[in-house]
Design an enzyme around this catalytic site. Structure first.
Site, PDB file in Angstrom:
ATOM      1  N   TRP A   1     -17.981 -23.096  25.594  1.00  0.00           N
ATOM      2  CA  TRP A   1     -19.734 -23.341  25.935  1.00  0.00           C
ATOM      3  C   TRP A   1     -19.943 -21.833  26.730  1.00  0.00           C
ATOM      4  CZ3 TRP A   1     -21.592 -26.583  23.211  1.00  0.00           C
ATOM      5  CH2 TRP A   1     -20.990 -27.743  22.849  1.00  0.00           C
ATOM      6  N   ASP A  34     -24.028 -23.085  34.251  1.00  0.00           N
ATOM      7  CA  ASP A  34     -24.015 -24.372  33.210  1.00  0.00           C
ATOM      8  C   ASP A  34     -23.190 -25.441  34.114  1.00  0.00           C
ATOM      9  OD1 ASP A  34     -23.757 -26.374  31.444  1.00  0.00           O
ATOM     10  OD2 ASP A  34     -22.831 -24.994  29.844  1.00  0.00           O
ATOM     11  N   LYS A  61     -23.494 -35.963  29.722  1.00  0.00           N
ATOM     12  CA  LYS A  61     -22.118 -35.994  30.149  1.00  0.00           C
ATOM     13  C   LYS A  61     -22.085 -36.792  31.224  1.00  0.00           C
ATOM     14  CE  LYS A  61     -21.231 -32.808  26.951  1.00  0.00           C
ATOM     15  NZ  LYS A  61     -21.531 -31.551  26.904  1.00  0.00           N
TER      16      LYS A  61
HETATM   17  C1  LIG Z   1     -21.781 -30.607  26.017  1.00  0.00           C
HETATM   18  C2  LIG Z   1     -21.996 -28.999  26.514  1.00  0.00           C
HETATM   19  C3  LIG Z   1     -22.949 -28.268  26.017  1.00  0.00           C
HETATM   20  C4  LIG Z   1     -23.831 -28.624  24.942  1.00  0.00           C
HETATM   21  O1  LIG Z   1     -24.673 -29.347  24.919  1.00  0.00           O
HETATM   22  P1  LIG Z   1     -25.668 -29.720  23.842  1.00  0.00           P
HETATM   23  O2  LIG Z   1     -26.806 -30.625  24.665  1.00  0.00           O
HETATM   24  O3  LIG Z   1     -24.808 -30.571  22.835  1.00  0.00           O
HETATM   25  O4  LIG Z   1     -26.188 -28.526  23.333  1.00  0.00           O
HETATM   26  C5  LIG Z   1     -22.972 -26.956  27.097  1.00  0.00           C
HETATM   27  N1  LIG Z   1     -22.216 -26.788  27.968  1.00  0.00           N
HETATM   28  C6  LIG Z   1     -21.322 -27.754  28.463  1.00  0.00           C
HETATM   29  C7  LIG Z   1     -20.611 -27.414  29.691  1.00  0.00           C
HETATM   30  C8  LIG Z   1     -21.097 -28.890  27.833  1.00  0.00           C
HETATM   31  O5  LIG Z   1     -20.159 -29.636  28.319  1.00  0.00           O
END
Ligand SMILES: *Cc1c(COP(=O)(O)O)cnc(C)c1O
Length: 360
Positions: free
Chosen positions: A101, A171, A195
């Site tokens: 990511w 993030d 998540k």
């Molecule tokens: C799942 C995830 C993403 C991507 O998210 P999307 O909503 O599918 O674009 C980005 N960063 C992390 C840490 C993730 O776990």
């Protein structure tokens, strides 16, 4: 009805109490005569839902007044672009690579300016967090970027990097609301809710007010400017009303559970059961350096792909779903977010112990 233990990395399990409340309110929300899904986003009922969700989130996290909370769409991948488009005024940013990511975020930022990789754990397939105590932070960097909990590899920053005065962008998609967080340490901190918080379709962005500015990169679409959404209280366009409502129910659930400190206590206890088992097992092994282990995503392997496959099939049949590791790393991964009860983790460990006995 028979609900399974769902170890998916995301979309992931939600608290059963919340799902029951959704079901109870599905046909009529309050005395509105309609479902939240059918409401105008400009209605009094929905505005109250949105205001309450923000207020509860602010209270849970302790978000300071000089930070705005935005409920956006487009998922994490849209933030990979929005961050540079809105913050890269010098067209330079520093990224720390700790997994897929962070790599995707860095690749996207390269479309807009110079990206310096100031630390990386790619040398050991992202199985650890690099030392970030004395980084070569670029003097003209607009921000330093991290992915704080690495969903795929199962690592987490236990201490935040020393950014030498630069704004930190983080993030936190796979750890949002799993433990307390000090928002003042970040310029921008954001997470997709699918998540650990709610149904896919909402990204929560918490951003310091001085970073919400007019002078974004030329060509930045109206919808991709933080200012557009901040000025319009996340109601510039039609928001994902139902998803925000469910997030609001989860905030209430978290408050009723005792807040983020209590969630942290539970999450530590849950992860300990699984890691303790892995540490003494002769069949299963964790893949991450111990100091950097995530409380949320726990990858493990047997070292034999056939046994991995056999285990996943047996576990799936026994009601432990979505344990297959990410397609890029193989093996297994158990995601044990807020809504996974201790009983689920304990039942998984008992199942693994029995499997180990039979497959020694
Ligand atoms: C799942 C995830 C993403 C991507 O998210 P999307 O909503 O599918 O674009 C980005 N960063 C992390 C840490 C993730 O776990």
């Amino acid at each position: 009805m028979s609900r399974v233990y769902n170890f998916s990395a995301g979309p992931a399990c939600l608290p059963e109490e919340v799902l029951r409340q959704c079901a109870a309110e599905m046909l009529e929300y309050g005395t509105s005569g309609m479902s939240v899904m059918e409401m105008s986003h400009r209605s009094k009922d929905f505005e109250a839902i949105l205001d309450q969700a923000e207020a509860d989130l602010r209270e849970l996290v302790g978000i300071p007044e000089n930070y705005k909370v935005l409920f956006l769409q487009g998922g994490g991948n849209t933030q990979f672009a929005m961050v540079p488009m809105n913050l890269m005024r010098n067209k330079v940013a520093d990224y720390i690579l700790t997994g897929q990511w962070a790599k995707k975020a860095a690749a996207e930022a390269k479309l807009y300016g110079q990206v310096n990789i100031i630390a990386s754990s790619a040398d050991k397939t992202f199985s650890y967090i690099p030392d970030c105590s004395d980084l070569p932070v670029s003097p003209d960097a607009d921000y330093v970027y991290i992915c704080q909990n690495n969903t795929i590899y199962g690592t987490v920053f236990k201490t935040l990097p020393d950014t030498k005065g630069k704004d930190l962008v983080s993030d936190v998609s796979s750890m949002l609301l799993s433990e307390p967080m000090d928002v003042t340490k970040y310029g921008v901190v954001w997470g997709g809710v699918q998540k650990n918080v709610g149904p896919a379709g909402v990204t929560i962005v918490i951003i310091r007010e001085d970073l919400i500015r007019e002078d974004v990169l030329p060509g930045t679409p109206t919808m991709l400017r933080y200012k557009t959404h901040a000025d319009n209280k996340s109601l510039y366009n039609t928001p994902p009303c139902w998803n925000i409502y469910v997030c609001g129910l989860v905030f209430k659930w978290l408050k009723a559970m005792g807040g983020l400190e209590e969630m942290q206590r539970r999450n530590i206890a849950k992860a300990k059961v699984l890691y303790d088992f892995l540490d003494q097992s002769e069949l299963f092994h964790g893949t991450v350096r111990k100091e950097d282990r995530s409380l949320m995503n726990v990858p493990f392997v047997t070292g034999n792909e056939d046994i991995d496959k056999k285990f996943i099939a047996a576990a799936t049949a026994a009601g432990f779903k979505n344990l297959k590791g990410h397609r890029t790393v193989g093996g297994m991964r158990a995601s044990i977010y807020n809504a996974m009860p201790m009983e689920g983790v304990q039942a998984l460990v008992d199942f693994m112990a029995a499997f180990e006995k039979e497959n020694r």
